[in-house]
Write a protein that holds these residues in place. Structure first.
Motif, mmCIF file in Angstrom:
data_model
loop_
_atom_site.group_PDB
_atom_site.id
_atom_site.type_symbol
_atom_site.label_atom_id
_atom_site.label_comp_id
_atom_site.label_asym_id
_atom_site.label_seq_id
_atom_site.Cartn_x
_atom_site.Cartn_y
_atom_site.Cartn_z
ATOM 1 N N VAL A 3 -2.637 0.491 -16.815
ATOM 2 C CA VAL A 3 -1.371 -0.160 -15.841
ATOM 3 C C VAL A 3 -2.310 0.349 -14.103
ATOM 4 C CG1 VAL A 3 0.668 -0.428 -14.645
ATOM 5 C CG2 VAL A 3 0.624 0.039 -16.720
ATOM 6 N N SER A 4 -2.907 2.012 -14.238
ATOM 7 C CA SER A 4 -2.972 2.706 -13.044
ATOM 8 C C SER A 4 -4.568 1.637 -12.922
ATOM 9 C CB SER A 4 -3.337 3.893 -13.764
ATOM 10 O OG SER A 4 -2.317 4.995 -12.942
ATOM 11 N N LEU A 53 -3.681 -1.835 -11.912
ATOM 12 C CA LEU A 53 -3.532 -1.900 -10.054
ATOM 13 C C LEU A 53 -4.116 -1.300 -8.661
ATOM 14 C CD1 LEU A 53 -0.008 0.308 -10.443
ATOM 15 C CD2 LEU A 53 -0.611 -1.910 -9.461
ATOM 16 N N ARG A 83 -5.805 -6.037 -6.907
ATOM 17 C CA ARG A 83 -5.246 -5.706 -5.303
ATOM 18 C C ARG A 83 -4.726 -6.788 -4.780
ATOM 19 N NH1 ARG A 83 -8.979 -0.303 -3.274
ATOM 20 N NH2 ARG A 83 -10.723 -2.003 -4.496
ATOM 21 N N THR A 100 0.990 -7.374 -3.685
ATOM 22 C CA THR A 100 1.461 -6.381 -4.963
ATOM 23 C C THR A 100 1.764 -4.963 -5.016
ATOM 24 O OG1 THR A 100 -0.979 -6.702 -5.572
ATOM 25 C CG2 THR A 100 0.215 -4.554 -6.742
ATOM 26 N N SER A 101 2.003 -4.845 -3.769
ATOM 27 C CA SER A 101 3.477 -3.732 -3.379
ATOM 28 C C SER A 101 4.050 -3.880 -4.244
ATOM 29 C CB SER A 101 2.806 -3.152 -1.929
ATOM 30 O OG SER A 101 1.561 -2.366 -1.637
ATOM 31 N N LEU A 149 5.668 -4.670 -6.598
ATOM 32 C CA LEU A 149 6.436 -3.161 -8.164
ATOM 33 C C LEU A 149 7.292 -3.053 -7.426
ATOM 34 C CD1 LEU A 149 4.902 -1.255 -9.729
ATOM 35 C CD2 LEU A 149 3.899 -0.002 -8.078
ATOM 36 N N TRP A 195 2.285 5.044 -10.698
ATOM 37 C CA TRP A 195 1.877 4.337 -10.700
ATOM 38 C C TRP A 195 1.935 3.571 -9.253
ATOM 39 C CZ3 TRP A 195 4.617 1.398 -15.089
ATOM 40 C CH2 TRP A 195 4.166 2.021 -16.735
ATOM 41 N N HIS A 234 -1.338 2.981 -6.305
ATOM 42 C CA HIS A 234 -1.920 1.499 -5.785
ATOM 43 C C HIS A 234 -1.860 2.078 -4.323
ATOM 44 C CE1 HIS A 234 -0.897 -1.966 -3.995
ATOM 45 N NE2 HIS A 234 -0.351 -1.722 -3.495
ATOM 46 N N GLY A 244 -5.255 1.721 -3.842
ATOM 47 C CA GLY A 244 -5.046 0.187 -3.350
ATOM 48 C C GLY A 244 -4.604 -0.402 -2.671
#
Length: 220
Positions: A19-20, A23, A27, A31-32, A35, A128, A132, A136
């Motif tokens: 998952v990392s 992420l 990008r 996304t932020s 999540l 995560w 991110h 990210g």
């Protein structure tokens, strides 16, 4: 029962890495916040469950562990990109929360029990979020965030030492070591608290310096 370094622990580690990587690859501008919503949707029911009459225990039901606070900071940071919340997520998430993956103190039921899912959800989602936000979204740590996190951690530790004594609890493992963790290397109480504090200050400085040096070079 969950066994550290057993099959399910290995699966958790693989999921974290996978998952990392996703992420970092995917990008986008949203996304932020996506999540953040996912974290609240997944973890809130678990937190409510721990506070129901059949589950309630003042020694563990309150979200007072530093990992709990790190997850709250992560949600705030993901939604707002606040430098302060991002700093807490970065330092707490990539060092203290990451200890759960390296030396888990969890000794409850294995997958798919709700306790297993809640424990690993708190820790993985925080890490995560830190990955991110830092690599990210590009919100880099700096010395201001470093000092803020040191101060916030110190205040939390003082408050929790008093609360633990009054409630006969052990939030943050501040009043006793959990056993089977890196704290076993740091001596008896309260020496291990002093050693851990000094080590954290040093490690956090080390993971701040590369970003601040890079920022200084780019400004020149």
């Amino acid at each position: 029962m969950f066994e550290p370094y057993g099959f399910s622990h290995g699966i958790v580690a693989v999921v974290f890495v996978a998952v990392s990587a996703l992420l970092l690859v995917f990008r986008t501008a949203w996304t932020s916040r996506v999540l953040a919503v996912v974290i609240v949707a997944v973890q809130m029911p678990f937190q409510i469950h721990t506070m129901l009459p059949g589950q309630w225990d003042i020694a563990y039901s309150l979200p007072l562990q530093l990992c709990d606070l790190a997850l709250i900071a992560a949600v705030c940071a993901l939604w707002t990109h606040s430098p302060a919340a991002t700093a807490l997520t970065y330092y707490w998430g990539l060092t203290l929360t990451a200890q759960a993956l390296l030396t888990p103190a969890y000794r409850g039921p294995d997958f798919p029990d709700w306790q297993f899912l809640m424990f690993w959800g708190i820790h993985l989602f925080t890490m995560w979020a830190a990955v991110h936000l830092t690599w990210g979204a590009g919100i880099r740590p700096d010395w201001h965030g470093y000092r803020l996190t040191l101060a916030a951690t110190a205040v939390w530790a003082v408050v929790m030492l008093m609360f633990n004594a009054l409630a006969h609890a052990n939030y943050g493992f501040l009043n006793a070591k959990p056993g089977g963790s890196v704290l076993d290397l740091f001596g008896p109480w309260p020496l291990y608290l002093v050693v851990a504090a000094l080590l954290l200050a040093g490690v956090w400085a080390l993971i701040t310096a590369p970003f601040t040096r890079a920022a200084a070079r780019s400004s020149r």
